[in-house]
Design a protein around this motif. Structure first.
Motif: not given
Length: 118
Positions: A34-42
């Motif tokens: 299992x993993x966690x990822x993130x995406x910030x605006x732009x």
């Protein structure tokens, strides 16, 4: 097939804490990394951390090392992300993901927003 549902996002001031949860469906949860990822605006989506099926191996991005902790409960079919000492640059949509093999992550949640204000 695995379905993932994240929860626990919200708004917090810098220095604060949040705990994200990811509930998984399917009887084979305990076999998935299992993993966690993130995406910030732009910005591109980026890796945050992962945990192997047994919980014995964990990897963290340098940007969160020492502040974030990933854990899992294979009875509850849930993976957690404890975030401490949050910074404004941690602001992003956080995604939970699962993979059955050594390659790419196969399954993704819908994401949960984390906003850190200064």
């Amino acid at each position: 097939q695995v379905q993932l549902v994240e929860s626990g996002g919200g708004s917090v001031q810098a220095g604060g804490s949040l705990r994200l949860s990811c509930a998984a469906s399917g009887r084979t949860f305990s076999t998935y990394t299992m993993g966690w990822f993130r995406q910030a605006p732009g910005k591109e989506r980026e890796f945050v951390c992962l945990i192997t099926w047994s919980g014995s191996v964990k990897y963290y991005a340098d940007s969160v090392k020492g502040r974030f902790t990933i854990s899992r409960d294979n009875v509850l079919n849930t993976v957690y992300l404890q975030m401490k000492s949050l910074k404004p640059e941690d602001t992003a949509v956080y995604y939970c993901a699962a993979r059955s093999g050594p390659a790419k992550f196969d399954y993704w949640g819908q994401g949960t927003q984390v906003t850190v204000s200064s």
